[in-house]
Design a protein around this motif. Structure first.
Motif, PDB file in Angstrom:
ATOM      1  N   ILE A  12       0.828  -1.022  -0.054  1.00 28.24           N
ATOM      2  CA  ILE A  12      -0.005   0.011  -0.025  1.00 28.24           C
ATOM      3  C   ILE A  12       0.848   1.333   0.158  1.00 28.24           C
ATOM      4  N   ALA A  13       1.835   1.300   0.895  1.00 32.11           N
ATOM      5  CA  ALA A  13       2.583   2.675   1.049  1.00 32.11           C
ATOM      6  C   ALA A  13       3.514   2.461  -0.235  1.00 32.11           C
ATOM      7  N   ASP A  32       9.990  -6.330  -4.458  1.00 28.71           N
ATOM      8  CA  ASP A  32       8.797  -7.084  -3.686  1.00 28.71           C
ATOM      9  C   ASP A  32       8.726  -8.525  -3.895  1.00 28.71           C
ATOM     10  N   CYS A  49      12.071  -9.679  -5.306  1.00 30.56           N
ATOM     11  CA  CYS A  49      13.098  -9.605  -4.432  1.00 30.56           C
ATOM     12  C   CYS A  49      12.551 -10.087  -3.090  1.00 30.56           C
ATOM     13  N   ASP A  50      13.162 -11.113  -2.606  1.00 32.45           N
ATOM     14  CA  ASP A  50      12.614 -11.643  -1.133  1.00 32.45           C
ATOM     15  C   ASP A  50      13.881 -11.118  -0.299  1.00 32.45           C
ATOM     16  N   THR A  51      13.552 -10.197   0.663  1.00 33.59           N
ATOM     17  CA  THR A  51      14.597  -9.478   1.438  1.00 33.59           C
ATOM     18  C   THR A  51      15.148 -10.390   2.576  1.00 33.59           C
ATOM     19  N   LEU A  70      10.632  -0.678   3.151  1.00 29.64           N
ATOM     20  CA  LEU A  70       9.364  -0.709   3.588  1.00 29.64           C
ATOM     21  C   LEU A  70       8.964  -2.115   3.755  1.00 29.64           C
ATOM     22  N   HIS A  74       3.089  -6.922   9.265  1.00 28.37           N
ATOM     23  CA  HIS A  74       2.463  -6.113  10.384  1.00 28.37           C
ATOM     24  C   HIS A  74       1.404  -6.704  10.802  1.00 28.37           C
ATOM     25  N   HIS A  77      -2.312  -7.496   9.222  1.00 23.92           N
ATOM     26  CA  HIS A  77      -2.271  -8.458   7.943  1.00 23.92           C
ATOM     27  C   HIS A  77      -3.373  -9.476   8.174  1.00 23.92           C
ATOM     28  N   TYR A 123       5.771  -7.446  16.688  1.00 23.82           N
ATOM     29  CA  TYR A 123       6.051  -6.649  15.498  1.00 23.82           C
ATOM     30  C   TYR A 123       6.610  -5.306  15.847  1.00 23.82           C
ATOM     31  N   LYS A 127      10.493  -3.288  14.850  1.00 23.09           N
ATOM     32  CA  LYS A 127      10.665  -1.833  14.635  1.00 23.09           C
ATOM     33  C   LYS A 127      11.589  -1.114  15.544  1.00 23.09           C
ATOM     34  N   PHE A 153      -2.311   3.637   8.438  1.00 21.03           N
ATOM     35  CA  PHE A 153      -3.157   3.942   7.156  1.00 21.03           C
ATOM     36  C   PHE A 153      -3.581   2.419   6.569  1.00 21.03           C
TER      37      PHE A 153
HETATM   38  N1  LIG Z   1      -0.158   0.203   7.320  1.00 21.74           N
HETATM   39  C1  LIG Z   1       0.229   0.856   8.261  1.00 21.74           C
HETATM   40  O1  LIG Z   1      -0.820   1.384   9.260  1.00 21.74           O
HETATM   41  C2  LIG Z   1       1.620   1.130   8.892  1.00 21.74           C
HETATM   42  C3  LIG Z   1       1.732   2.091  10.277  1.00 21.74           C
HETATM   43  C4  LIG Z   1       2.990   2.165  10.665  1.00 21.74           C
HETATM   44  C5  LIG Z   1       4.127   1.397   9.748  1.00 21.74           C
HETATM   45  N2  LIG Z   1       3.805   0.721   8.671  1.00 21.74           N
HETATM   46  C6  LIG Z   1       5.081   0.046   8.077  1.00 21.74           C
HETATM   47  O2  LIG Z   1       5.080   0.716   6.732  1.00 21.74           O
HETATM   48  C7  LIG Z   1       5.710  -0.373   5.770  1.00 21.74           C
HETATM   49  C8  LIG Z   1       4.504  -0.477   4.793  1.00 21.74           C
HETATM   50  O3  LIG Z   1       3.292  -0.978   5.166  1.00 21.74           O
HETATM   51  P1  LIG Z   1       2.040  -1.377   4.176  1.00 21.74           P
HETATM   52  O4  LIG Z   1       0.774  -1.289   5.108  1.00 21.74           O
HETATM   53  O5  LIG Z   1       2.242  -0.630   2.900  1.00 21.74           O
HETATM   54  O6  LIG Z   1       2.213  -2.734   4.287  1.00 21.74           O
HETATM   55  P2  LIG Z   1       1.928  -3.902   2.801  1.00 21.74           P
HETATM   56  O7  LIG Z   1       1.641  -5.199   3.527  1.00 21.74           O
HETATM   57  O8  LIG Z   1       0.789  -3.199   1.963  1.00 21.74           O
HETATM   58  O9  LIG Z   1       3.102  -3.852   2.031  1.00 21.74           O
HETATM   59  C9  LIG Z   1       4.291  -4.405   2.495  1.00 21.74           C
HETATM   60  C10 LIG Z   1       4.898  -5.340   1.229  1.00 21.74           C
HETATM   61  O10 LIG Z   1       6.123  -5.900   1.688  1.00 21.74           O
HETATM   62  C11 LIG Z   1       6.292  -7.171   0.818  1.00 21.74           C
HETATM   63  N3  LIG Z   1       6.884  -8.101   1.502  1.00 21.74           N
HETATM   64  C12 LIG Z   1       6.755  -8.945   2.581  1.00 21.74           C
HETATM   65  N4  LIG Z   1       7.535  -9.822   2.862  1.00 21.74           N
HETATM   66  C13 LIG Z   1       8.729  -9.289   1.947  1.00 21.74           C
HETATM   67  C14 LIG Z   1      10.026 -10.012   1.739  1.00 21.74           C
HETATM   68  N5  LIG Z   1      10.436 -11.095   2.529  1.00 21.74           N
HETATM   69  N6  LIG Z   1      10.447  -9.504   0.634  1.00 21.74           N
HETATM   70  C15 LIG Z   1      10.203  -8.292   0.030  1.00 21.74           C
HETATM   71  N7  LIG Z   1       9.096  -7.876   0.189  1.00 21.74           N
HETATM   72  C16 LIG Z   1       8.158  -8.246   1.043  1.00 21.74           C
HETATM   73  C17 LIG Z   1       4.762  -7.478   0.696  1.00 21.74           C
HETATM   74  O11 LIG Z   1       4.396  -8.426  -0.345  1.00 21.74           O
HETATM   75  C18 LIG Z   1       4.015  -6.221   0.641  1.00 21.74           C
HETATM   76  O12 LIG Z   1       3.795  -5.901  -0.811  1.00 21.74           O
HETATM   77  C19 LIG Z   1       5.839  -1.590   6.809  1.00 21.74           C
HETATM   78  O13 LIG Z   1       7.147  -1.661   7.164  1.00 21.74           O
HETATM   79  C20 LIG Z   1       4.945  -1.425   7.929  1.00 21.74           C
HETATM   80  O14 LIG Z   1       5.594  -2.129   8.968  1.00 21.74           O
HETATM   81  C21 LIG Z   1       2.689   0.608   8.385  1.00 21.74           C
END
Ligand SMILES: NC(=O)c1ccc[n+]([C@@H]2O[C@H](COP(=O)([O-])OP(=O)(O)OC[C@H]3O[C@@H](n4cnc5c(N)ncnc54)[C@H](O)[C@@H]3O)[C@@H](O)[C@H]2O)c1
Length: 293
Positions: A12-13, A32, A49-51, A70, A74, A77, A123, A127, A153
């Motif tokens: 999403i972000a 991703d 890419c798998d981190t 990013l 979390h 999910h 989680y 962080k 978000f």
């Molecule tokens: N959504 C929120 O409200 C929120 C709030 C605070 C912080 N965050 C942080 O912001 C960041 C983005 O969050 P989001 O809500 O967009 O999450 P999201 O789940 O929409 O996106 C995370 C992405 O990471 C990818 N991913 C997961 N494992 C992976 C791996 N091993 N290698 C590569 N990619 C991988 C997923 O496929 C996904 O596309 C995260 O670090 C999250 O912890 C989110």
């Protein structure tokens, strides 16, 4: 042209960040495990890419001018992921990104931290560890590092999303603009290491912030005529907070030249426009943002 790698770039972000980087004339690499659901705009390239796999991250960070990290799992999910997976992706994955960056010229890094920082879950512990890892990266390499503690978000029903802006919610467009502003400032070396909260700034006078239930409706009415009737029509008047959560974001303004743009007034303006068009706003879902007009 700057080449910026965005881990978790299909999330999403991630998608919002990649689109904004491309809009600002940078080459965005969305790294991703899964491709984005929507087609990427021009200027954004998807790389699988798998981190958790060091070779994947080494490869994708080669020649990067900056990395916005990013990728994470979390607690919101659905279906949920195990704490083991959260730890493996958020900590081991972050370490792999850090190691790859050290090998590949120590580019500046923006790290997605969270307001859940240190709050009694695996989680939130990831962080804390993540911020520490990136602090060490800065100390070891001298590279600029920004940790951004985003507010919530997570996708939710439209009206809930709007009300959340008065509490601990933030629009994903502000998450994206903060992330890109942090990257621009890091590339320009405007700081060594920097941390900021990423939240709303409603521009309310103090008496409204302190007692929104009493003083908020009149303030909203002044900003958006018809707001009080809208709040009543959708039952939102029953969900007004006493105090509004607000933080001092002035340092982010000074160092990153960033300020949030989507607050409760913008939500009310959007609601008013939809209501006037007769839209069924109760059935709308906000993927962490106000849907486009
Ligand atoms: N959504 C929120 O409200 C929120 C709030 C605070 C912080 N965050 C942080 O912001 C960041 C983005 O969050 P989001 O809500 O967009 O999450 P999201 O789940 O929409 O996106 C995370 C992405 O990471 C990818 N991913 C997961 N494992 C992976 C791996 N091993 N290698 C590569 N990619 C991988 C997923 O496929 C996904 O596309 C995260 O670090 C999250 O912890 C989110």
């Amino acid at each position: 042209m700057l080449r910026i790698v965005v881990t978790g770039g299909a999330g999403i972000a991630g998608q919002a960040v990649c689109s904004l980087l491309a809009e600002q004339g940078m080459a965005a690499v969305a790294a991703d495990v899964a491709p984005p659901r929507q087609a990427s705009p021009s200027g954004v390239t998807f790389v699988r890419c798998d981190t958790r796999t060091p070779g994947d991250v080494r490869q994708v960070t080669k020649g990067a001018d900056g990395v916005i990290h990013l990728a994470a799992w979390h607690c919101a999910h659905n279906p949920p992921v195990s704490d083991d997976t959260i730890y493996a992706v958020n900590v081991d994955g972050t370490y792999n990104v850090l190691s790859a960056c050290r090998e590949n010229g120590a580019p500046p890094v923006v790290f997605a931290s969270s307001m859940a920082y240190g709050w009694g879950s695996v989680y939130s512990a990831t962080k804390v560890i993540g911020e520490e890892l990136w602090r060490s990266y800065h100390e070891m390499t001298g590279a600029s590092v920004a940790s951004l503690r985003y507010h919530d978000f997570v996708p939710k029903p439209y009206l809930d999303f709007g009300m959340k802006l008065l509490r601990n919610g933030v629009d994903v467009r502000d998450v994206a603009s903060a992330s890109v502003a942090a990257m621009n400032a890091a590339v320009a070396r405007r700081f060594g290491r920097f941390m900021t909260i990423v939240h709303t700034a409603h521009g309310m006078p103090l008496e409204v912030v302190r007692d929104f239930r009493a003083n908020g409706p009149a303030w909203c009415e002044e900003k958006v005529p018809g707001a009080t009737a809208l709040l009543q029509k959708y039952g939102l008047d029953r969900d007004l907070p006493g105090g509004v959560e607000q933080h001092d974001l002035s340092e982010a303004g000074r160092l990153m030249d960033w300020r949030p743009e989507i607050g409760f007034v913008e939500f009310l303006q959007d609601l008013k426009a939809r209501d006037a068009r007769g839209e069924d706003v109760r059935s709308l879902h906000a993927p962490g943002r106000l849907p486009a007009e």
